[in-house]
Design an enzyme around this catalytic site. Structure first.
Site, mmCIF file in Angstrom:
data_model
loop_
_atom_site.group_PDB
_atom_site.id
_atom_site.type_symbol
_atom_site.label_atom_id
_atom_site.label_comp_id
_atom_site.label_asym_id
_atom_site.label_seq_id
_atom_site.Cartn_x
_atom_site.Cartn_y
_atom_site.Cartn_z
ATOM 1 N N ASP A 1 0.854 -1.189 0.000
ATOM 2 C CA ASP A 1 0.000 0.000 0.000
ATOM 3 C C ASP A 1 0.892 1.242 0.000
ATOM 4 O O ASP A 1 2.090 1.154 0.273
ATOM 5 C CB ASP A 1 -0.922 0.006 1.228
ATOM 6 C CG ASP A 1 -0.157 -0.053 2.535
ATOM 7 O OD1 ASP A 1 0.806 -0.836 2.628
ATOM 8 O OD2 ASP A 1 -0.495 0.694 3.470
ATOM 9 N N GLU B 1 0.005 -1.084 5.702
ATOM 10 C CA GLU B 1 1.076 -0.560 6.555
ATOM 11 C C GLU B 1 0.920 0.927 6.836
ATOM 12 O O GLU B 1 1.067 1.386 7.964
ATOM 13 C CB GLU B 1 2.442 -0.828 5.912
ATOM 14 C CG GLU B 1 3.625 -0.581 6.849
ATOM 15 C CD GLU B 1 4.149 0.851 6.853
ATOM 16 O OE1 GLU B 1 4.878 1.209 7.787
ATOM 17 O OE2 GLU B 1 3.815 1.629 5.934
HETATM 18 MN MN MN Z 1 7.049 1.938 4.121
HETATM 19 MN MN MN Z 2 5.482 4.755 4.240
#
Ligand code: MN
Ligand code: MN
Length: 484
Positions: free
Chosen positions: A111, A176
């Site tokens: 992501d 993340e």
């Molecule tokens: Mn990263």
């Molecule tokens: Mn990042």
């Protein structure tokens, strides 16, 4: 002592040649991955679908590499506004399980942060564009490029019909940037299964500290975030009507905040430095050899003068000492005008970046005791309340672990230099999470250069970093199998 490394062996040479020859294909794949707007920050169904799409693409690629892939479905996410959004799967993949070989697990995320050309991008952020050897695009360096470089390295062994010298595992996520929803829980769940035979965990999600010298990261600071509230009443006051007869909450708060750190950056909370691991002579020497252009650093930061003049002092205060920052005051009147208000209730926000071996609950206790002492000396009739709202541990690795030695040797082979051994002043909880839960050796082996601009406009990865980085991972596999 010889400082130069021996020339690459026959196999390495073949691997490197193959990577050089196929570099345009590797760039093309990165282009296809960057084209997917896998933004996990904006809670929009369309973008969520894009993350699902890239996770599926990655699973497919892993299967083509010969890996066994498990796509772990996760529960939907309930947002504060009542909306529910699907959470993309986490991929667990494995390639080879020969007990005599070491097993190395690569963590990465697919992501990205949001990006729009109107934000000031010179090119479309989702069209990977090469200018002077720089590959511009959102996610190019954070973290799609490094994930693909690892796959390129694995794929090169396969293309040359060479046996992989190590067993490989992957854990890839798509949330993340939004706080790694569900990752920790999965790692905990897989501790005795997926992670049981893992020897080493590698994260390649940071940057070097220079443009040309590779780095190994072995520590990150933790963070403890505090809110201190001073309250007289919920409503504000008119300063003409009440000014002069009150203990003003803002005056109390400013005094409290002003008691935390002095003008040389020294934290004034009693006992706070006692828990810090002492700085050794060996460490001091390490700081001297780090490739940091102080002048360029100063200029690019647009800071007239830092608190410290030497590279060593600057870096130790960024990485090795705790720091305290004041972030803001909530409830304060902050319009550009001249309203004559006395805020009735204000909340000050500050945080301390923590270093080994600072203990979160002891830090919390020391901060509270200090603020209570300062507040009681003011004899104020207001109420004060202190709370620690975030507590993240610092992380430190053992740099004599086998995988650090293997990475150093691989860096010497590919780049012909010694890596900068660095830490990161920010808090990256993932390394500590992996280390605490799995009890395995964790290493951060970044590929990106200091000026890659992750999270910023015109994020890029240099073609050189991407391609040499693919070679670095291939060389790392071989070194690891020799040293293990
Ligand atoms: Mn990263
Ligand atoms: Mn990042």
């Amino acid at each position: 002592m010889l400082s130069s490394s021996p020339p690459p062996s026959g196999l390495l040479e073949k691997l490197f040649q193959h990577i050089d020859l196929h570099q345009d294909e590797f760039v093309q794949t990165l282009k296809e991955w960057v084209a997917i707007e896998s933004d996990s920050i904006q809670p929009v169904p369309r973008l969520r679908r894009e993350i699902f799409r890239i996770m599926a693409l990655a699973a497919d690629r892993l299967q083509h590499l010969g890996a066994r892939v498990e796509s772990v479905d996760l529960d939907s996410q309930q947002l504060p506004d009542g909306q529910s959004l699907p959470v993309p799967p986490i991929l667990l993949a494995e390639l080879g399980d020969e007990p005599e070989k070491p097993t190395v697990c690569f963590y990465g995320h697919l992501d990205v942060q949001p990006a729009q050309q109107e934000d000031g991008w010179l090119t479309d952020p989702y069209t990977l564009t090469e200018v002077d050897g720089k590959l511009y695009g959102r996610g190019a360096t954070d973290n799609k490029g490094p994930v693909l470089a690892w796959m390129n390295a694995v794929g090169t062994f396969r293309a040359l019909q060479q046996e992989l010298p190590v067993n490989i595992k992957f854990i890839l996520e798509g949330m993340e940037e939004a706080g790694s929803v569900a990752l920790e829980e999965l790692v905990r769940k897989e501790k005795d299964s997926f992670f049981s035979n893992v020897d080493y965990i590698v994260i390649s999600d940071n940057l070097w500290i220079s443009r040309r010298t590779p780095a190994l990261i072995f520590g990150t600071r933790g963070n403890s975030y505090f809110m201190v509230e001073v309250k007289c009443r919920d409503q504000d006051f008119h300063s003409g009507t009440f000014g002069g007869i009150l203990n003003e909450p803002m005056a109390d708060l400013v005094a409290l905040l002003g008691s935390l750190v002095d003008s040389s950056g020294h934290i004034l909370i009693p006992g706070i430095y006692d828990q810090m691991a002492p700085l050794t002579e060996e460490e001091k020497k390490m700081y001297e050899t780090i490739d940091l252009d102080l002048e360029e650093y100063q200029n690019s930061s647009q800071v007239e003068k830092f608190l410290f003049d030497t590279k060593e002092e600057l870096l130790t205060h960024l990485w090795r000492y705790p720091s305290l920052s004041i972030h803001g005051i909530q409830g304060a009147f902050d319009d550009p005008g001249t309203k004559t208000v006395i805020p009735g209730r204000v909340i000050g926000k500050f945080s301390i970046r923590l270093v080994p071996h600072m203990n979160l609950s002891l830090v919390e206790k020391q901060v509270k005791q200090h603020l209570e002492a300062v507040f009681s000396r003011r004899n104020s009739s207001n109420k004060m309340a202190v709370s620690m709202v975030i507590g993240l541990h610092p992380w430190i690795a053992n740099i004599s672990d086998t995988q650090y030695l293997a990475a150093k040797r691989a860096i010497r082979t590919v780049f012909g230099v010694e890596p900068d051994m660095i830490q990161d002043g920010s808090t990256i909880p993932i390394a500590r999470t992996f280390q605490d839960i799995t009890q395995k050796s964790v290493m951060m082996l970044p590929l990106g250069a200091v000026d890659d601009g992750e999270h910023s406009q015109n994020e890029k990865i240099n073609r050189w970093n991407y391609i040499e980085g693919s070679k670095l991972f291939a060389a790392f596999f071989l070194e690891l199998s020799k040293l293990h």
